[in-house]
Design an enzyme around this catalytic site. Structure first.
Site, PDB file in Angstrom:
ATOM      1  N   HIS A 173     -21.811  -1.627  32.797  1.00 14.99           N
ATOM      2  CA  HIS A 173     -22.707  -0.486  32.984  1.00 14.99           C
ATOM      3  C   HIS A 173     -23.934  -0.655  32.107  1.00 14.99           C
ATOM      4  CE1 HIS A 173     -20.567   0.645  29.367  1.00 14.99           C
ATOM      5  NE2 HIS A 173     -21.061   1.853  29.298  1.00 14.99           N
ATOM      6  N   HIS A 189     -26.211  -0.629  26.318  1.00 11.79           N
ATOM      7  CA  HIS A 189     -26.264   0.419  27.344  1.00 11.79           C
ATOM      8  C   HIS A 189     -26.481   1.763  26.679  1.00 11.79           C
ATOM      9  CE1 HIS A 189     -21.966   0.744  26.112  1.00 11.79           C
ATOM     10  NE2 HIS A 189     -22.177   2.034  26.325  1.00 11.79           N
ATOM     11  N   HIS A 246     -25.177   8.767  23.578  1.00 13.83           N
ATOM     12  CA  HIS A 246     -25.183   7.630  22.662  1.00 13.83           C
ATOM     13  C   HIS A 246     -25.972   6.477  23.256  1.00 13.83           C
ATOM     14  CE1 HIS A 246     -21.776   6.231  25.243  1.00 13.83           C
ATOM     15  NE2 HIS A 246     -22.222   5.028  24.925  1.00 13.83           N
ATOM     16  N   TYR A 285     -17.400   4.580  18.012  1.00 15.96           N
ATOM     17  CA  TYR A 285     -18.525   5.509  18.047  1.00 15.96           C
ATOM     18  C   TYR A 285     -18.787   5.999  16.628  1.00 15.96           C
ATOM     19  CZ  TYR A 285     -18.148   5.850  23.139  1.00 15.96           C
ATOM     20  OH  TYR A 285     -18.118   5.574  24.479  1.00 15.96           O
ATOM     21  N   GLU A 335     -22.900   3.378  19.308  1.00 16.83           N
ATOM     22  CA  GLU A 335     -21.631   2.748  19.669  1.00 16.83           C
ATOM     23  C   GLU A 335     -21.771   1.242  19.515  1.00 16.83           C
ATOM     24  OE1 GLU A 335     -18.518   2.401  23.493  1.00 16.83           O
ATOM     25  OE2 GLU A 335     -20.657   2.749  23.831  1.00 16.83           O
ATOM     26  N   HIS A 392     -11.552   1.909  25.872  1.00 12.05           N
ATOM     27  CA  HIS A 392     -11.784   2.785  27.015  1.00 12.05           C
ATOM     28  C   HIS A 392     -10.884   2.370  28.177  1.00 12.05           C
ATOM     29  CE1 HIS A 392     -15.273   4.646  25.245  1.00 12.05           C
ATOM     30  NE2 HIS A 392     -15.992   3.541  25.230  1.00 12.05           N
TER      31      HIS A 392
END
Length: 304
Positions: free
Chosen positions: A197, A148, A211, A252, A262, A243
């Site tokens: 996502h 992503h 990112h 990251y 990431e 997260h």
């Protein structure tokens, strides 16, 4: 389904030799083509010709490619983008190596998107006939796939509407100024599949990259990646941590040019009928970094 996935991220790098060392030897991507000042890569569990393009000359995002399920989806997205007020141009087969006909447009956030259906099939590194679980000789982290990306926009709410109206995405999580239905959107995480996502949008300058991320399997692989980053002197930005938003596990870090990468594992399954998670600014630290529950300024201000 129209858009299936993020097909490729095309980014600029200041030094191609340094970038190649990072993406090939630390991340474990496979070079599929070198042409002029560009190099094309795929990960071991990807079957299309490439998912990452490095172009020497600066930093930041050049464009994203989005692969659709049917060629007719290109026409459908073109009409929807035009109805949204976006100018669309056609791109021909071969403009991007090993990519077919499609469309190109600049989003309301000033990012360039390309939409295509055809890509040269080169196959995964383990094949499809009685395949092994992974290649025996992985290099570095050995990421299996591009996952992503997160971009910034002056109006994340507008991009939320654009991705919904044009790509058929839906929001799985949002950061809003309040819990009210008409609250301003500060950030949105969007998908059109069960992937938690595919693209996230954060309030910030137009046209910037926060990112792009590679998929990993679990906490153990995320921790191993962090160890390898230390071995290879890769600057770690944040992590390993979790997260609150998406529940993913993460590290990251920066490539040699300063583009943020990431590695991401976990996260829950998304469905269109699942109630959206809404976060308010007072809980943003917990949402982004669940353990530390603090959001440092550099994480949202360092962009390329």
């Amino acid at each position: 389904m129209a858009v299936m996935r993020l097909g490729y991220a095309h980014v600029r790098v200041t030094d191609l030799a340094e970038a190649k060392d990072h993406y090939a030897n630390t991340m474990g991507l496979y070079e599929t083509l070198a042409e002029g000042n560009k190099v094309y890569y795929k990960a071991w569990d990807e079957w299309d010709h490439h998912s990452v393009v490095l172009e020497e000359g600066g930093v930041g995002l050049v464009k994203y490619g989005w692969k659709v399920q049917y060629s007719s989806d290109i026409d459908d997205i073109e009409k929807k983008a035009q109805a949204f007020g976006v100018t669309v141009e056609r791109m021909s087969k071969g403009e991007n190596p090993e990519i077919g006909d499609g469309i190109r447009f600049t989003t309301p956030s000033d990012h360039v998107f390309e939409v295509y259906h055809e890509a040269t099939l080169v196959g995964t590194e383990v094949g499809t006939h009685n395949p092994d679980s992974f290649p025996r000789h992985l290099i570095g982290v050995g990421v299996p796939a591009l996952d992503h990306s997160l971009i910034t926009a002056e109006d994340p709410g507008q991009m939320d509407r654009f991705l919904s109206d044009v790509f058929g995405f839906y929001a799985t999580e949002r950061v809003q100024t309040s819990l009210d239905d008409d609250a301003d959107i500060i950030a949105t995480w969007m998908t059109n599949s069960t992937q938690i996502h595919q693209l996230a949008v954060l309030a910030g300058p137009q046209g910037k990259l926060h990112h792009f991320a590679f998929r990993l399997g679990d906490w153990v692989e995320v921790g191993r990646a962090a160890d390898l980053f230390s071995m290879d002197d890769v600057p770690i930005d944040v992590g390993p941590t979790r997260h609150g938003i998406t529940r993913g596990q993460t590290v990251y870090f920066f490539d040699p040019s300063g583009n943020r990468n990431e590695v991401f594992a976990g996260g829950y399954l998304a469905y269109p009928d699942r109630p959206m998670n809404v976060w308010t600014p007072d809980a943003l630290g917990k949402g982004v970094f669940y353990h530390a529950r603090e959001l440092n300024d550099a994480f949202t201000s360092v962009l390329t």
